[in-house]
Structures are given as structure tokens and as C-alpha cells.
Design a protein around this motif. Structure first.
Motif, PDB file in Angstrom:
ATOM      1  N   GLN A 101      -5.235  -8.908  -0.962  1.00 31.68           N
ATOM      2  CA  GLN A 101      -3.640  -9.820  -1.325  1.00 31.68           C
ATOM      3  C   GLN A 101      -2.498  -8.496  -1.452  1.00 31.68           C
ATOM      4  O   GLN A 101      -1.684  -8.171  -0.525  1.00 31.68           O
ATOM      5  CB  GLN A 101      -3.219 -10.526  -2.448  1.00 31.68           C
ATOM      6  CG  GLN A 101      -1.617 -10.859  -2.305  1.00 31.68           C
ATOM      7  CD  GLN A 101      -1.195 -12.589  -1.520  1.00 31.68           C
ATOM      8  OE1 GLN A 101      -2.171 -12.964  -0.697  1.00 31.68           O
ATOM      9  NE2 GLN A 101      -0.130 -12.369  -1.082  1.00 31.68           N
ATOM     10  N   LEU A 145      -2.533  -6.589   1.628  1.00 31.12           N
ATOM     11  CA  LEU A 145      -1.836  -7.069   2.150  1.00 31.12           C
ATOM     12  C   LEU A 145      -0.866  -6.708   1.861  1.00 31.12           C
ATOM     13  O   LEU A 145       0.112  -6.388   3.308  1.00 31.12           O
ATOM     14  CB  LEU A 145      -1.876  -8.538   3.019  1.00 31.12           C
ATOM     15  CG  LEU A 145      -0.515  -9.116   3.217  1.00 31.12           C
ATOM     16  CD1 LEU A 145      -1.718  -9.077   4.882  1.00 31.12           C
ATOM     17  CD2 LEU A 145      -0.975 -10.657   3.450  1.00 31.12           C
ATOM     18  N   GLN A 146      -0.275  -6.309   1.097  1.00 29.60           N
ATOM     19  CA  GLN A 146       1.673  -6.100   0.572  1.00 29.60           C
ATOM     20  C   GLN A 146       1.409  -4.683   0.720  1.00 29.60           C
ATOM     21  O   GLN A 146       2.408  -4.377   1.434  1.00 29.60           O
ATOM     22  CB  GLN A 146       1.714  -6.645  -0.912  1.00 29.60           C
ATOM     23  CG  GLN A 146       1.799  -7.854  -1.241  1.00 29.60           C
ATOM     24  CD  GLN A 146       1.366  -8.094  -2.610  1.00 29.60           C
ATOM     25  OE1 GLN A 146       1.365  -7.522  -4.038  1.00 29.60           O
ATOM     26  NE2 GLN A 146       1.143  -9.382  -3.409  1.00 29.60           N
ATOM     27  N   ALA A 164       0.307  -3.438   3.282  1.00 35.66           N
ATOM     28  CA  ALA A 164      -0.073  -2.578   4.470  1.00 35.66           C
ATOM     29  C   ALA A 164       2.112  -3.400   5.332  1.00 35.66           C
ATOM     30  O   ALA A 164       2.923  -2.567   5.913  1.00 35.66           O
ATOM     31  CB  ALA A 164      -0.848  -3.963   5.299  1.00 35.66           C
ATOM     32  N   HIS A 165       2.508  -4.311   4.231  1.00 37.76           N
ATOM     33  CA  HIS A 165       3.014  -5.143   4.856  1.00 37.76           C
ATOM     34  C   HIS A 165       4.294  -3.591   4.311  1.00 37.76           C
ATOM     35  O   HIS A 165       5.621  -3.645   5.166  1.00 37.76           O
ATOM     36  CB  HIS A 165       3.437  -6.068   4.314  1.00 37.76           C
ATOM     37  CG  HIS A 165       5.050  -7.067   4.554  1.00 37.76           C
ATOM     38  ND1 HIS A 165       6.324  -6.745   3.545  1.00 37.76           N
ATOM     39  CD2 HIS A 165       5.387  -7.655   5.657  1.00 37.76           C
ATOM     40  CE1 HIS A 165       7.070  -7.631   4.529  1.00 37.76           C
ATOM     41  NE2 HIS A 165       6.593  -8.241   5.340  1.00 37.76           N
ATOM     42  N   GLN A 166       4.236  -3.267   3.110  1.00 39.48           N
ATOM     43  CA  GLN A 166       5.400  -1.971   2.461  1.00 39.48           C
ATOM     44  C   GLN A 166       5.012  -1.069   3.389  1.00 39.48           C
ATOM     45  O   GLN A 166       6.447  -0.438   3.238  1.00 39.48           O
ATOM     46  CB  GLN A 166       4.840  -2.131   1.512  1.00 39.48           C
ATOM     47  CG  GLN A 166       5.111  -3.006   0.255  1.00 39.48           C
ATOM     48  CD  GLN A 166       4.447  -2.438  -1.404  1.00 39.48           C
ATOM     49  OE1 GLN A 166       3.667  -1.341  -2.024  1.00 39.48           O
ATOM     50  NE2 GLN A 166       4.990  -3.437  -2.095  1.00 39.48           N
ATOM     51  N   THR A 222       4.621  -0.775   7.114  1.00 38.32           N
ATOM     52  CA  THR A 222       5.138  -1.109   8.650  1.00 38.32           C
ATOM     53  C   THR A 222       6.712   0.087   8.269  1.00 38.32           C
ATOM     54  O   THR A 222       8.362  -0.580   7.629  1.00 38.32           O
ATOM     55  CB  THR A 222       6.113  -2.503   8.146  1.00 38.32           C
ATOM     56  OG1 THR A 222       6.183  -3.008   7.324  1.00 38.32           O
ATOM     57  CG2 THR A 222       4.272  -2.940   8.061  1.00 38.32           C
ATOM     58  N   LYS A 260      10.849   0.388   9.421  1.00 34.69           N
ATOM     59  CA  LYS A 260      11.432  -0.556  10.406  1.00 34.69           C
ATOM     60  C   LYS A 260      12.402   0.738  10.990  1.00 34.69           C
ATOM     61  O   LYS A 260      13.537   1.615  10.508  1.00 34.69           O
ATOM     62  CB  LYS A 260      12.121  -0.743   9.650  1.00 34.69           C
ATOM     63  CG  LYS A 260      11.790  -2.182   8.705  1.00 34.69           C
ATOM     64  CD  LYS A 260      12.468  -3.590   8.245  1.00 34.69           C
ATOM     65  CE  LYS A 260      11.901  -4.363   7.602  1.00 34.69           C
ATOM     66  NZ  LYS A 260      13.381  -4.724   6.790  1.00 34.69           N
TER      67      LYS A 260
END
Length: 86
Positions: A27, A30-31, A33-35, A37, A39
């Protein structure tokens, strides 16, 4: 028989703890990796907006970086006093 069931219970509890710890690690990963990314900004045409950089801008940026790196640093070679002119 009680020792075997006690050992079996110990192994089951250990596996449960290990599974819970691995789920927490997954978890967190995953967090992260999400942070991470990025934009990208898009322009009105739907493509990515890219700031054009001129040669003078690049030169100024490089010179600024060079002066920041050189602050407080010693020279590479210092002329010995017995070999100095004068």
C-alpha cells in the motif's frame, strides 16, 4: 498433540502477521508511486506545452549554476610562493 497444535497456531499467526506487513508495504509503495506520477501541462491544442528556451537563457542558467558551485571552493592550482613572479 498440544505441542503440535501450539506450533501450528504459532505458524498461522506468523503468516498472518507477515501477510499484513506485506500488504502495508504494498500500500505504501502504491501511494509513493501514485505521488511520483507527473502531471504534464497541456496547451489549447491538446499537446504538451513546452517552454522554448533561447541560447542566451541557457547560457545565463549555466553561468548561474557555475557561480553557485564555485562559491567557497578553493582554486584547483595555487602557484607556490617561491615560483611566483616578483
Amino acid at each position: 498433540l498440544s505441542k503440535a497444535s501450539e506450533y501450528s497456531q504459532f505458524i498461522a499467526n506468523d503468516l498472518d502477521e507477515l501477510q499484513a506487513a506485506m500488504a502495508e508495504d504494498a500500500q505504501r509503495a502504491l501511494q509513493k508511486a501514485h505521488q511520483k506520477t507527473k502531471k504534464r501541462k497541456t496547451d489549447t491544442n491538446g499537446g504538451t506545452a513546452k517552454k522554448t528556451k533561447t541560447a542566451t537563457d541557457a547560457l545565463e542558467t549555466a553561468q548561474d549554476q557555475d557561480t553557485r558551485l564555485r562559491q567557497g571552493s578553493k582554486p584547483i592550482f595555487v602557484q607556490p610562493k617561491n615560483l611566483a613572479d616578483g
